[in-house]
Design an enzyme around this catalytic site. Structure first.
Site, PDB file in Angstrom:
ATOM      1  N   CYS A   1      53.151  32.998  20.868  1.00 19.16           N
ATOM      2  CA  CYS A   1      53.250  33.797  19.639  1.00 19.16           C
ATOM      3  C   CYS A   1      54.612  33.637  18.983  1.00 19.16           C
ATOM      4  O   CYS A   1      55.620  33.435  19.657  1.00 19.16           O
ATOM      5  CB  CYS A   1      53.057  35.263  19.962  1.00 19.16           C
ATOM      6  SG  CYS A   1      51.473  35.616  20.712  1.00 19.16           S
TER       7      CYS A   1
ATOM      8  N   ASN B   1      55.021  39.525  20.915  1.00 22.67           N
ATOM      9  CA  ASN B   1      54.967  38.276  21.680  1.00 22.67           C
ATOM     10  C   ASN B   1      55.167  38.643  23.141  1.00 22.67           C
ATOM     11  O   ASN B   1      56.075  39.407  23.462  1.00 22.67           O
ATOM     12  CB  ASN B   1      56.091  37.338  21.199  1.00 22.67           C
ATOM     13  CG  ASN B   1      56.232  36.098  22.065  1.00 22.67           C
ATOM     14  OD1 ASN B   1      55.310  35.727  22.796  1.00 22.67           O
ATOM     15  ND2 ASN B   1      57.380  35.457  21.998  1.00 22.67           N
ATOM     16  N   GLY B   2      54.306  38.131  24.013  1.00 27.21           N
ATOM     17  CA  GLY B   2      54.451  38.455  25.442  1.00 27.21           C
ATOM     18  C   GLY B   2      53.216  39.188  25.933  1.00 27.21           C
ATOM     19  O   GLY B   2      52.180  39.218  25.263  1.00 27.21           O
TER      20      GLY B   2
ATOM     21  N   TRP C   1      49.047  33.313  19.861  1.00 21.31           N
ATOM     22  CA  TRP C   1      48.483  32.416  20.876  1.00 21.31           C
ATOM     23  C   TRP C   1      47.741  33.341  21.839  1.00 21.31           C
ATOM     24  O   TRP C   1      48.359  34.131  22.564  1.00 21.31           O
ATOM     25  CB  TRP C   1      49.616  31.681  21.572  1.00 21.31           C
ATOM     26  CG  TRP C   1      49.179  30.583  22.484  1.00 21.31           C
ATOM     27  CD1 TRP C   1      48.809  29.319  22.128  1.00 21.31           C
ATOM     28  CD2 TRP C   1      49.086  30.627  23.905  1.00 21.31           C
ATOM     29  NE1 TRP C   1      48.497  28.588  23.243  1.00 21.31           N
ATOM     30  CE2 TRP C   1      48.656  29.358  24.346  1.00 21.31           C
ATOM     31  CE3 TRP C   1      49.326  31.624  24.864  1.00 21.31           C
ATOM     32  CZ2 TRP C   1      48.457  29.061  25.693  1.00 21.31           C
ATOM     33  CZ3 TRP C   1      49.120  31.327  26.205  1.00 21.31           C
ATOM     34  CH2 TRP C   1      48.695  30.052  26.605  1.00 21.31           C
TER      35      TRP C   1
ATOM     36  N   LYS D   1      54.221  25.349  22.560  1.00 20.69           N
ATOM     37  CA  LYS D   1      55.462  24.621  22.832  1.00 20.69           C
ATOM     38  C   LYS D   1      56.356  25.418  23.762  1.00 20.69           C
ATOM     39  O   LYS D   1      56.966  24.892  24.681  1.00 20.69           O
ATOM     40  CB  LYS D   1      56.171  24.358  21.499  1.00 20.69           C
ATOM     41  CG  LYS D   1      57.488  23.599  21.639  1.00 20.69           C
ATOM     42  CD  LYS D   1      57.247  22.168  22.082  1.00 20.69           C
ATOM     43  CE  LYS D   1      58.510  21.380  22.282  1.00 20.69           C
ATOM     44  NZ  LYS D   1      58.254  20.135  23.015  1.00 20.69           N
TER      45      LYS D   1
ATOM     46  N   GLU E   1      53.919  11.919  34.519  1.00 17.80           N
ATOM     47  CA  GLU E   1      54.293  12.258  33.149  1.00 17.80           C
ATOM     48  C   GLU E   1      53.371  11.538  32.149  1.00 17.80           C
ATOM     49  O   GLU E   1      52.932  12.129  31.155  1.00 17.80           O
ATOM     50  CB  GLU E   1      55.774  11.891  32.921  1.00 17.80           C
ATOM     51  CG  GLU E   1      56.295  12.089  31.519  1.00 17.80           C
ATOM     52  CD  GLU E   1      56.200  13.499  30.983  1.00 17.80           C
ATOM     53  OE1 GLU E   1      55.871  14.427  31.738  1.00 17.80           O
ATOM     54  OE2 GLU E   1      56.421  13.679  29.776  1.00 17.80           O
TER      55      GLU E   1
ATOM     56  N   GLU F   1      47.288  15.914  27.403  1.00 15.71           N
ATOM     57  CA  GLU F   1      47.577  17.020  26.487  1.00 15.71           C
ATOM     58  C   GLU F   1      47.353  16.681  25.020  1.00 15.71           C
ATOM     59  O   GLU F   1      46.957  17.548  24.260  1.00 15.71           O
ATOM     60  CB  GLU F   1      48.955  17.643  26.751  1.00 15.71           C
ATOM     61  CG  GLU F   1      50.171  16.937  26.231  1.00 15.71           C
ATOM     62  CD  GLU F   1      51.467  17.724  26.505  1.00 15.71           C
ATOM     63  OE1 GLU F   1      52.461  17.077  26.807  1.00 15.71           O
ATOM     64  OE2 GLU F   1      51.485  18.959  26.385  1.00 15.71           O
TER      65      GLU F   1
ATOM     66  N   HIS G   1      43.396   6.653  50.307  1.00 14.75           N
ATOM     67  CA  HIS G   1      43.098   7.923  50.988  1.00 14.75           C
ATOM     68  C   HIS G   1      42.139   8.779  50.166  1.00 14.75           C
ATOM     69  O   HIS G   1      42.010   9.973  50.419  1.00 14.75           O
ATOM     70  CB  HIS G   1      44.399   8.685  51.260  1.00 14.75           C
ATOM     71  CG  HIS G   1      45.328   7.926  52.163  1.00 14.75           C
ATOM     72  ND1 HIS G   1      45.035   7.685  53.487  1.00 14.75           N
ATOM     73  CD2 HIS G   1      46.510   7.324  51.926  1.00 14.75           C
ATOM     74  CE1 HIS G   1      46.010   6.968  54.037  1.00 14.75           C
ATOM     75  NE2 HIS G   1      46.925   6.741  53.101  1.00 14.75           N
TER      76      HIS G   1
ATOM     77  N   LYS H   1      51.014  13.477  29.478  1.00 17.08           N
ATOM     78  CA  LYS H   1      51.132  13.208  28.040  1.00 17.08           C
ATOM     79  C   LYS H   1      49.754  12.871  27.482  1.00 17.08           C
ATOM     80  O   LYS H   1      49.360  13.366  26.446  1.00 17.08           O
ATOM     81  CB  LYS H   1      52.097  12.031  27.842  1.00 17.08           C
ATOM     82  CG  LYS H   1      53.082  12.098  26.760  1.00 17.08           C
ATOM     83  CD  LYS H   1      54.290  12.942  26.923  1.00 17.08           C
ATOM     84  CE  LYS H   1      54.080  14.325  27.409  1.00 17.08           C
ATOM     85  NZ  LYS H   1      55.295  15.004  27.791  1.00 17.08           N
TER      86      LYS H   1
ATOM     87  N   ARG I   1      55.216  26.079  18.084  1.00 25.84           N
ATOM     88  CA  ARG I   1      55.110  26.799  19.358  1.00 25.84           C
ATOM     89  C   ARG I   1      53.665  26.856  19.842  1.00 25.84           C
ATOM     90  O   ARG I   1      53.422  27.130  21.015  1.00 25.84           O
ATOM     91  CB  ARG I   1      55.646  28.223  19.182  1.00 25.84           C
ATOM     92  CG  ARG I   1      57.124  28.283  18.862  1.00 25.84           C
ATOM     93  CD  ARG I   1      57.499  29.637  18.306  1.00 25.84           C
ATOM     94  NE  ARG I   1      57.383  30.698  19.279  1.00 25.84           N
ATOM     95  CZ  ARG I   1      58.332  31.069  20.124  1.00 25.84           C
ATOM     96  NH1 ARG I   1      59.484  30.458  20.097  1.00 25.84           N
ATOM     97  NH2 ARG I   1      58.148  32.049  20.971  1.00 25.84           N
TER      98      ARG I   1
END
Ligand code: M6R
Length: 614
Positions: A2, A100-101, A73, A609, A487, A494, A510, A491, A27
């Site tokens: 948010c 926010n939170g 969000w 973000k 990584e 996402e 394995h 990438k 964000r």
């Protein structure tokens, strides 16, 4: 996560609030809303983008000199108009709230407030805040006091802004964990989740501290701290932000992610400015107390999430090889719920691009509460919560990273972590002057090498075309390049939404080898290091089962293209810095695959973000 933007000014603030929201879009969010005071509340909310909100605000000619705005969000309740902020307390609300939170005890509070006859319209925890403040306002008759009393009952990590219909000249904000700063302007005062939302109107910022409750008027403000036992006013330093509107622009690029990938040579050069004229790295790079602290420590513990965690995994190799120090790397969200063994002389390193990641901050506090004495932040945002919580700090100086997928933040974190390994190696007598100057020389060459690797873009585009229809992709690496495979997979998933997994290549037999067939492309990182022969055997294992191989190698790797095996050569073998260089083609690959798949590259679905909630 948010985003909050707040303004009390001499003129209409609608455009300031909307511009602020658009700066916070990076964000991540799924709905947006605004409330302006103009003879009463005027509220608009949408599940569309900020541009859509802007359009309806203009169509309806919404205006007001005091207002609050929000990008949401979703945490509690689906993304929908009725769950979008600002929230009211019932239909004839006296207040409007953005938040926010997370309010952890919202269910208990909701039941209590419902029992007192209050009706809930949304599924959010935010509406609890609105009702609670209204409830307290009946008694205190003053919003500032009502918010002060309400926050004593709210559990969790959050920031709020509240506007009262009866007082159009004032907004009250409270900061408890998730970021919130004040902006002091010449024709108004403002608050926002980060500085990028406010540099359009001011560079003078106050970073609120935990428990700070502030009231903002057009030409004044007051801050008290609810956690320090007294309600007397507190002084907070006014900082001059170094951000510029240019930093936040996209330039000639199609996406921020693309811009940030191509900025990597220059941001690496920024960092390396500090060692440009020397053959050694000074502890001072990490802060005044670094020399003292670094000589006390005998272990390193790295705490981080996502991409920053991958940087930590690479750093573990460097700290072991260069500084001969034991290093543990932990996923912050896991570490915070473990019972770690206290090792007081451990340097706890929090790595974070934003410096606001809730899990990383909590893990760091947890480690400190457990008796770990020394802490260091590797962070991209000066004045973030993380940098204010550690004894030492290394700023990665990559500039604002707007794309949700972290790129330049990662490679600058790695550069900073290599410098850390060098400094610790020297101080602990494990690194000779000669080896130190070799590493420093290689670091100085990094911007040039990064530029060379970026030239592989046209070949990467060819791979992207071939891979864009895949359902799944496997990434393999070994040793120091295994985290780079992780990584690359992160990438890709996402921003392209293709399922991708990374394996340490030695683990293939394995289990994952069972997945290999003609429909499972395998991307392999194969630099010319001591594990090249092993990686080549792993390539054979895949080829023998019909798997299609895409191999990233350096000029010196003896791997040749053949049927079912395509090689892209990057640059000369970069020794210990090779992971930094091999990251770039994987970023480009994810970017170009996402481009073909037409996804929302800078704001991938469901992601944020700055992950300021647990
Ligand atoms: O701001 P931080 O570095 O603490 O963020 C940690 C992760 O949320 C972040 O790296 C995330 O994994 C990125 N979106 C990956 O590209």
């Amino acid at each position: 996560m948010c985003g909050i933007v707040v303004a009390v000014a001499k003129n209409n603030v609608a455009s300031v609030l909307l511009e602020g929201l658009s700066q916070l879009e990076y964000r991540g969010y799924d709905s947006a809303g605004i409330a302006l005071m103009n003879g009463g509340f005027h509220r608009l909310r949408t599940t569309g983008r900020v541009a859509e909100l802007n359009k309806i605000v203009n169509e309806r000619k919404l205006q007001g000199k005091t207002g609050i705005a929000h990008t949401r969000w979703a945490t509690h309740g689906e993304p929908s108009e009725h769950n979008a902020h600002p929230h009211f307390s019932g239909e004839a609300s006296r207040i409007a709230v953005v938040h926010n939170g997370i309010i952890e005890n919202y269910e208990t509070l909701r039941q209590r407030l419902q029992a007192a006859g209050l009706k809930f319209i949304s599924d959010t925890d935010t509406e609890v805040i609105a009702h609670l403040i209204t409830f307290n306002l009946e008694r205190t008759l003053d919003l500032f006091e009502a918010v002060r009393d309400s926050v004593t009952e709210l559990q969790g990590v959050y920031a709020i802004a509240v506007m009262e219909e009866a007082r159009s000249d004032r907004i009250v904000v409270f900061h408890n964990g998730t970021p919130l700063l004040l902006g002091l302007g010449t024709s108004g005062n403002y608050a926002a989740s980060d500085a990028s939302a406010l540099i359009q109107v001011t560079k003078r910022m106050i970073y609120l501290k935990e428990g700070d409750l502030a009231e903002l008027y057009c030409d004044s403000y007051r801050i008290v701290n609810c956690f320090n036992g007294s309600m007397s006013e507190v002084d907070r330093i006014v900082h001059e932000s170094k951000l510029t509107t240019e930093d936040l622009g996209i330039g000639s690029y199609a996406h921020f992610m693309q811009k940030e990938i191509f900025e990597q040579p220059s941001v690496a050069a920024n960092i390396l400015e500090e060692i440009f004229n020397t053959n050694s790295a000074s502890p001072q790079l990490f802060g005044d107390a670094a020399k003292h602290i670094f000589t006390q420590i005998d272990k390193v513990l790295i705490l981080a999430c996502g991409t920053s965690y991958h940087a930590g995994l690479v750093a573990r190799h460097w700290l072991e090889t260069v500084a001969k120090l034991t290093c543990n790397v932990e996923i912050a969200s896991e570490y915070r719920y473990r019972n770690p063994v206290i090792q007081a002389n451990t340097l706890v390193v929090g790595i974070s691009q934003s410096g606001e990641t809730a899990d990383t901050l909590a893990a760091l506090s947890y480690a400190k509460a457990f008796g770990h004495r020394y802490s260091l932040a590797i962070c991209n945002v000066a004045e973030s919560t993380l940098t204010r919580q550690t004894d030492l700090c290394f700023l990665t100086r990559a500039g604002p990273e707007i794309g949700v997928a972290s790129t330049k933040a990662f490679t600058t974190q790695l550069t900073g972590l290599m410098l850390l390994a060098v400094v610790l190696g020297k101080l602990h007598g494990k690194l000779s002057n000669e080896d130190e100057s070799k590493i420093i020389g290689a670091l100085r060459h990094l911007p040039v090498s990064l530029n060379r690797v970026l030239r592989a873009e046209s070949e990467i585009k060819v791979w992207a075309k071939k891979l864009s229809e895949s359902q799944h992709i496997l990434f393999l690496g070994r040793g120091i390049h295994y985290p780079i495979a992780m990584e690359g997979a992160l990438k890709l998933k996402e921003i392209s939404y293709i399922h991708a997994e990374a394996y340490a290549a030695g683990e293939l037999k394995h289990g994952p080898l069972a997945l290999i067939d003609k429909d499972m492309p395998v991307i392999v990182i194969a630099p010319n290091d001591e594990l090249l022969a092993k990686i080549k055997s792993n390539l054979q294992e895949v080829r023998a089962r019909g798997g299609k191989l895409y191999v990233l190698a350096d000029n010196d790797s003896s791997v040749e293209s053949s049927s079912g095996l395509e090689v892209i050569r990057l640059t000369e073998y970069a020794g210990l810095l090779s992971p930094i260089l091999h990251t770039i083609p994987l970023q480009l690959l994810a970017y170009h695959i996402a481009l073909i798949r037409n996804t929302d590259i800078d704001k991938p679905r469901n992601l944020a973000k700055s992950v300021t909630v647990e």
